[in-house]
Design a protein around this motif. Structure first.
Motif, PDB file in Angstrom:
ATOM      1  N   TYR A  43       0.821  -1.219   0.000  1.00 15.50           N
ATOM      2  CA  TYR A  43       0.000   0.000   0.000  1.00 15.50           C
ATOM      3  C   TYR A  43       0.857   1.273   0.000  1.00 15.50           C
ATOM      4  N   GLY A  44       1.942   1.270   0.771  1.00 16.34           N
ATOM      5  CA  GLY A  44       2.802   2.457   0.833  1.00 16.34           C
ATOM      6  C   GLY A  44       3.376   2.838  -0.523  1.00 16.34           C
ATOM      7  N   THR A  45       3.773   1.822  -1.302  1.00 12.93           N
ATOM      8  CA  THR A  45       4.293   2.089  -2.652  1.00 12.93           C
ATOM      9  C   THR A  45       3.207   2.701  -3.531  1.00 12.93           C
ATOM     10  N   ARG A  46       1.980   2.195  -3.407  1.00 17.36           N
ATOM     11  CA  ARG A  46       0.860   2.760  -4.181  1.00 17.36           C
ATOM     12  C   ARG A  46       0.632   4.229  -3.819  1.00 17.36           C
ATOM     13  N   VAL A  47       0.681   4.517  -2.516  1.00 17.82           N
ATOM     14  CA  VAL A  47       0.470   5.900  -2.061  1.00 17.82           C
ATOM     15  C   VAL A  47       1.561   6.811  -2.622  1.00 17.82           C
ATOM     16  N   LEU A  48       2.804   6.324  -2.582  1.00 20.56           N
ATOM     17  CA  LEU A  48       3.927   7.107  -3.129  1.00 20.56           C
ATOM     18  C   LEU A  48       3.723   7.378  -4.618  1.00 20.56           C
ATOM     19  N   LEU A  49       3.418   6.346  -5.376  1.00 21.52           N
ATOM     20  CA  LEU A  49       3.230   6.516  -6.823  1.00 21.52           C
ATOM     21  C   LEU A  49       2.080   7.475  -7.137  1.00 21.52           C
ATOM     22  N   ASP A  50       1.002   7.387  -6.362  1.00 21.12           N
ATOM     23  CA  ASP A  50      -0.156   8.262  -6.602  1.00 21.12           C
ATOM     24  C   ASP A  50       0.141   9.719  -6.262  1.00 21.12           C
ATOM     25  N   ALA A  51       1.158   9.945  -5.427  1.00 17.07           N
ATOM     26  CA  ALA A  51       1.483  11.312  -4.992  1.00 17.07           C
ATOM     27  C   ALA A  51       2.421  12.031  -5.969  1.00 17.07           C
ATOM     28  N   ILE A  52       2.928  11.300  -6.957  1.00 21.24           N
ATOM     29  CA  ILE A  52       3.984  11.853  -7.816  1.00 21.24           C
ATOM     30  C   ILE A  52       3.421  12.378  -9.133  1.00 21.24           C
ATOM     31  N   ASP A  53       3.874  13.566  -9.485  1.00 19.45           N
ATOM     32  CA  ASP A  53       3.571  14.132 -10.804  1.00 19.45           C
ATOM     33  C   ASP A  53       4.899  14.649 -11.365  1.00 19.45           C
ATOM     34  N   ILE A 127      15.133  11.419  -6.268  1.00 18.16           N
ATOM     35  CA  ILE A 127      15.446  10.137  -5.623  1.00 18.16           C
ATOM     36  C   ILE A 127      14.210   9.740  -4.824  1.00 18.16           C
ATOM     37  N   LEU A 128      13.763   8.501  -5.057  1.00 21.49           N
ATOM     38  CA  LEU A 128      12.571   7.999  -4.387  1.00 21.49           C
ATOM     39  C   LEU A 128      12.935   6.797  -3.544  1.00 21.49           C
ATOM     40  N   SER A 129      12.213   6.597  -2.444  1.00 19.33           N
ATOM     41  CA  SER A 129      12.458   5.400  -1.652  1.00 19.33           C
ATOM     42  C   SER A 129      11.251   5.033  -0.800  1.00 19.33           C
ATOM     43  N   ASN A 130      10.961   3.734  -0.808  1.00 19.65           N
ATOM     44  CA  ASN A 130      10.121   3.122   0.223  1.00 19.65           C
ATOM     45  C   ASN A 130      11.127   2.340   1.057  1.00 19.65           C
ATOM     46  N   GLY A 155      16.872  19.309  -6.934  1.00 19.02           N
ATOM     47  CA  GLY A 155      16.447  17.916  -6.939  1.00 19.02           C
ATOM     48  C   GLY A 155      15.615  17.588  -5.704  1.00 19.02           C
ATOM     49  N   GLU A 156      14.801  16.558  -5.830  1.00 20.25           N
ATOM     50  CA  GLU A 156      13.860  16.203  -4.766  1.00 20.25           C
ATOM     51  C   GLU A 156      14.114  14.796  -4.232  1.00 20.25           C
ATOM     52  N   MET A 157      14.027  14.672  -2.913  1.00 20.62           N
ATOM     53  CA  MET A 157      14.009  13.368  -2.248  1.00 20.62           C
ATOM     54  C   MET A 157      12.575  13.114  -1.814  1.00 20.62           C
ATOM     55  N   ILE A 158      11.996  11.999  -2.265  1.00 16.26           N
ATOM     56  CA  ILE A 158      10.606  11.678  -1.920  1.00 16.26           C
ATOM     57  C   ILE A 158      10.577  10.287  -1.291  1.00 16.26           C
ATOM     58  N   VAL A 159      10.004  10.218  -0.090  1.00 17.39           N
ATOM     59  CA  VAL A 159      10.039   8.986   0.698  1.00 17.39           C
ATOM     60  C   VAL A 159       8.644   8.681   1.248  1.00 17.39           C
ATOM     61  N   VAL A 160       8.326   7.382   1.338  1.00 20.59           N
ATOM     62  CA  VAL A 160       7.092   6.974   2.024  1.00 20.59           C
ATOM     63  C   VAL A 160       7.466   6.236   3.303  1.00 20.59           C
ATOM     64  N   ILE A 161       6.865   6.672   4.412  1.00 18.68           N
ATOM     65  CA  ILE A 161       7.078   6.017   5.708  1.00 18.68           C
ATOM     66  C   ILE A 161       5.776   6.101   6.500  1.00 18.68           C
ATOM     67  N   GLN A 162       5.441   5.012   7.171  1.00 16.97           N
ATOM     68  CA  GLN A 162       4.268   5.041   8.041  1.00 16.97           C
ATOM     69  C   GLN A 162       4.553   5.884   9.276  1.00 16.97           C
ATOM     70  N   GLY A 189      -2.244   6.436   7.493  1.00 14.99           N
ATOM     71  CA  GLY A 189      -1.043   6.362   8.322  1.00 14.99           C
ATOM     72  C   GLY A 189       0.267   6.440   7.569  1.00 14.99           C
ATOM     73  N   TYR A 190       0.208   6.411   6.234  1.00 15.28           N
ATOM     74  CA  TYR A 190       1.420   6.579   5.420  1.00 15.28           C
ATOM     75  C   TYR A 190       1.638   8.058   5.129  1.00 15.28           C
ATOM     76  N   PHE A 191       2.864   8.508   5.324  1.00 20.22           N
ATOM     77  CA  PHE A 191       3.248   9.878   5.005  1.00 20.22           C
ATOM     78  C   PHE A 191       4.167   9.850   3.792  1.00 20.22           C
ATOM     79  N   ILE A 192       3.905  10.745   2.833  1.00 15.72           N
ATOM     80  CA  ILE A 192       4.849  10.965   1.739  1.00 15.72           C
ATOM     81  C   ILE A 192       5.601  12.259   2.054  1.00 15.72           C
ATOM     82  N   LEU A 193       6.892  12.125   2.264  1.00 19.45           N
ATOM     83  CA  LEU A 193       7.748  13.254   2.631  1.00 19.45           C
ATOM     84  C   LEU A 193       8.575  13.703   1.428  1.00 19.45           C
TER      85      LEU A 193
END
Length: 198
Positions: A43-53, A127-130, A155-162, A189-193
């Motif tokens: 689910y966290g990966t899905r949330v991350l992907l949905d947050a990206i444009d 740079i992206l990371s789960n 450049g942007e660092m984008i991370v998903v963490i609960q 409960g997942y945050f995209i930072l």
């Protein structure tokens, strides 16, 4: 006990395929024992992907801790102009990520073994990371810290963490490193930072 963030090629193998829908793309992913979320995309990966444009001026992206390649492969499919690199410490994950690249007939995308950024060269626009939370805070913080020197200006660092798995401390760490960090999405409960190298 073997964990997905370690390297153990002696695990039994039974390669399977996961069928994943991202935007209007049907994506085929290779999976097997010994990788994170082997049954389905987490689910966290899905949330991350949905947050990206991703804008057209973004050229190179790096997926850190790529597993079987969901983030990198999905973004390459949606944004064909991207140059994508995916890294993982787990050799089986890297093999599967390369299988996922093949299944989706993608070019200008690679997966290779690297502990954090040790084998990474050059800089990226995103740079992206789960990150592998179960590997512990030290490893997660290495991923956050190392990103700075591998990002281009702006450049942007984008991370998903609960939240319950350390999102507040990761946010503080990113603020210390980059001088900024915003929560661009919250979901179950997942945050995209996101932090920007200014």
């Amino acid at each position: 006990m073997t964990h997905y963030y370690t390297n153990n090629m002696e695990l039994k193998s039974d390669e399977t395929r996961i069928y994943f829908q991202y935007k209007n793309h049907n994506i085929i992913l290779a999976s097997d024992y010994g990788v994170f979320s082997k049954e389905k995309v987490d689910y966290g990966t899905r949330v991350l992907l949905d947050a990206i444009d991703i804008k057209e001026n973004i050229g190179k992206i790096l997926d850190v801790g790529c597993g079987y390649g969901t983030i990198g492969v999905s973004l390459k499919k949606q944004y064909p102009h991207l140059s994508v690199e995916m890294i993982d410490v787990n050799e089986r994950a890297v093999y599967l990520a390369n299988q996922s690249i093949k299944y989706n007939d993608l070019k200008n995308i690679i997966a290779y073994k690297s502990y954090a950024y040790e084998n990474v060269e050059g800089c990226f626009d995103i740079i992206l990371s789960n990150p592998p939370i179960r590997a512990g805070k030290k490893v997660v913080f290495e991923i956050l810290e190392g990103a700075y020197n591998h990002l281009n200006k702006n450049g942007e660092m984008i991370v998903v963490i609960q939240k319950k798995q350390g999102a507040p401390s990761a946010k503080k760490k990113l603020e210390d490193i980059f001088g900024n960090c915003e929560i661009i999405k919250r979901d179950k409960g997942y945050f995209i930072l996101k932090s920007v190298k200014e």
